[in-house]
Design an enzyme around this catalytic site. Structure first.
Site, PDB file in Angstrom:
ATOM      1  N   GLY A  41     -12.872  -1.966 -73.410  1.00 48.25           N
ATOM      2  CA  GLY A  41     -13.659  -1.769 -74.619  1.00 48.25           C
ATOM      3  C   GLY A  41     -14.491  -0.495 -74.543  1.00 48.25           C
ATOM      4  O   GLY A  41     -14.628   0.231 -75.528  1.00 48.25           O
ATOM      5  N   TRP A  60     -12.200   2.454 -74.946  1.00 42.29           N
ATOM      6  CA  TRP A  60     -11.797   2.583 -76.353  1.00 42.29           C
ATOM      7  C   TRP A  60     -12.850   3.403 -77.115  1.00 42.29           C
ATOM      8  O   TRP A  60     -12.520   4.186 -77.991  1.00 42.29           O
ATOM      9  CB  TRP A  60     -11.660   1.201 -76.976  1.00 42.29           C
ATOM     10  CG  TRP A  60     -11.097   1.191 -78.348  1.00 42.29           C
ATOM     11  CD1 TRP A  60      -9.783   1.109 -78.719  1.00 42.29           C
ATOM     12  CD2 TRP A  60     -11.837   1.284 -79.586  1.00 42.29           C
ATOM     13  NE1 TRP A  60      -9.663   1.133 -80.084  1.00 42.29           N
ATOM     14  CE2 TRP A  60     -10.899   1.241 -80.646  1.00 42.29           C
ATOM     15  CE3 TRP A  60     -13.191   1.387 -79.888  1.00 42.29           C
ATOM     16  CZ2 TRP A  60     -11.280   1.289 -81.975  1.00 42.29           C
ATOM     17  CZ3 TRP A  60     -13.568   1.458 -81.219  1.00 42.29           C
ATOM     18  CH2 TRP A  60     -12.608   1.399 -82.250  1.00 42.29           C
ATOM     19  N   HIS A  61     -14.122   3.189 -76.751  1.00 46.82           N
ATOM     20  CA  HIS A  61     -15.192   3.920 -77.431  1.00 46.82           C
ATOM     21  C   HIS A  61     -15.368   5.343 -76.869  1.00 46.82           C
ATOM     22  O   HIS A  61     -16.191   6.100 -77.370  1.00 46.82           O
ATOM     23  CB  HIS A  61     -16.523   3.168 -77.272  1.00 46.82           C
ATOM     24  CG  HIS A  61     -16.643   1.989 -78.183  1.00 46.82           C
ATOM     25  ND1 HIS A  61     -16.272   0.721 -77.812  1.00 46.82           N
ATOM     26  CD2 HIS A  61     -17.076   1.890 -79.453  1.00 46.82           C
ATOM     27  CE1 HIS A  61     -16.478  -0.113 -78.804  1.00 46.82           C
ATOM     28  NE2 HIS A  61     -16.978   0.566 -79.820  1.00 46.82           N
ATOM     29  N   GLY A  62     -14.628   5.673 -75.813  1.00 50.44           N
ATOM     30  CA  GLY A  62     -14.730   7.011 -75.245  1.00 50.44           C
ATOM     31  C   GLY A  62     -15.790   7.134 -74.158  1.00 50.44           C
ATOM     32  O   GLY A  62     -16.224   8.250 -73.892  1.00 50.44           O
TER      33      GLY A  62
END
Length: 326
Positions: free
Chosen positions: A321, A324-326
């Site tokens: 997660g 995914w947000h970098g």
């Protein structure tokens, strides 16, 4: 093209005129949605369209191939191949430079200097959203939760649906795809509700988030010279900025879809009034949290295999997660 841009202010009314008053038949409406979505997405860079079309075609074909195969092992290989292909594209375009730079930094902490390369590529907007959406389609078909669609136009519309293409919510094929297969008629009350939600999202984005960002940028760029009170206020304002920015975009997406006759799920549900961290993640970016739970945490075993395994599964899920947000 951004929701709060002049281009979008011109684009949206023209789209609604064509959608409701010119292309009234279902097939024509879906074709118009695909063309409009590709114009919307290609506004940044037309080369982005190659990637989204590739992802769409691979996922569409994998669904049909899984349906035609009776042997479970072959179905599994088809599903795995599509997942691998889509994740490979995502990793190359979004994460290659990220991992390369951090890998070098890790070795430099031990005094080892490495030669390294980066790819001179532009990060495609929204690639994480439509990739996860495509993956859920293939996985749901493999798990017999739905049957594959043979309507290619409807499937292209599902993957490229412009209201939620670049900022979510991440939609499941089981919810959104069937809506492209049903006749839609203009509902005045629903359209008014949709416009009201668009305006609410614009208010959160442009009035609250954008004004908070001015103070936040000052604090974050001068944190060495500021005192604890200013730093604390900067963190508080950043909390409001990131929430109103992201949830505002989600509200605009949901409202726009509602004006078109589609129902998208709520993506933020007052997360800052949560009683604990667990409840927070059920209220913040709900479409991503539920996606990670359904397609990652539960398949890993969830909390069904003992405390240690539960902690490992949670760590893997939250790690991905975070990536995914970098």
């Amino acid at each position: 093209m951004l929701f709060n841009s002049i281009e979008y202010v011109i684009f949206l009314p023209l789209f609604f005129i064509g959608y409701w008053f010119i292309f009234k038949r279902l097939k024509l409406q879906n074709i118009f949605v695909v063309i409009s979505s590709y114009i919307f997405y290609g506004w940044w860079d037309w080369r982005f369209l190659i990637l989204i079309a590739f992802t769409t075609l691979c996922s569409y074909a994998s669904g049909i191939l899984i349906e035609r195969q009776e042997r479970r092992l072959i179905q599994r290989w088809i599903c795995a191949a599509n997942i691998t292909l889509n994740l490979l594209v995502l990793c190359i375009f979004k994460y290659f430079n990220f991992f390369s730079e951090n890998f070098v930094s890790l070795f430099e902490t031990f005094g080892i200097k490495l030669d390294w390369v980066t790819l001179d590529i532009l990060l495609p907007v929204g690639i994480s959203f439509y990739t996860f959406q495509a993956l859920s389609y293939t996985i749901d078909i493999y798990q017999h939760k739905m049957k594959p669609t043979h309507d290619m136009v409807a499937f292209f519309a599902f993957i490229s649906f412009f209201p939620q293409l670049v900022a979510g919510p991440i939609e499941r094929a089981t919810n959104l795809l069937p809506q492209f297969l049903k006749v839609r008629t203009l509902d005045y009350g629903q359209a008014v509700d949709g416009m009201r939600q668009i305006l609410y999202g614009l208010f959160k984005k442009m009035v609250i988030a954008d004004n908070c960002s001015r103070l936040v940028d000052i604090v974050f760029s001068n944190y060495q010279q500021l005192g604890s009170i200013q730093l604390f206020l900067g963190a508080v304002f950043f909390a409001f900025q990131i929430y109103c920015d992201f949830s505002g975009y989600s509200d605009m997406a949901i409202g726009c879809a509602k004006c078109m006759g589609y129902e998208l799920p709520v993506n933020f549900n007052l997360p800052y009034i949560s009683h604990n961290v667990s409840e927070f993640w059920k209220r913040w970016h709900i479409s991503l949290s539920s996606w990670l739970m359904q397609y990652l945490y539960i398949p890993l075993g969830g909390n069904r295999k003992g405390r240690i395994r539960t902690y490992v599964n949670l760590m893997i899920t939250m790690l991905l997660g975070g990536l995914w947000h970098g």
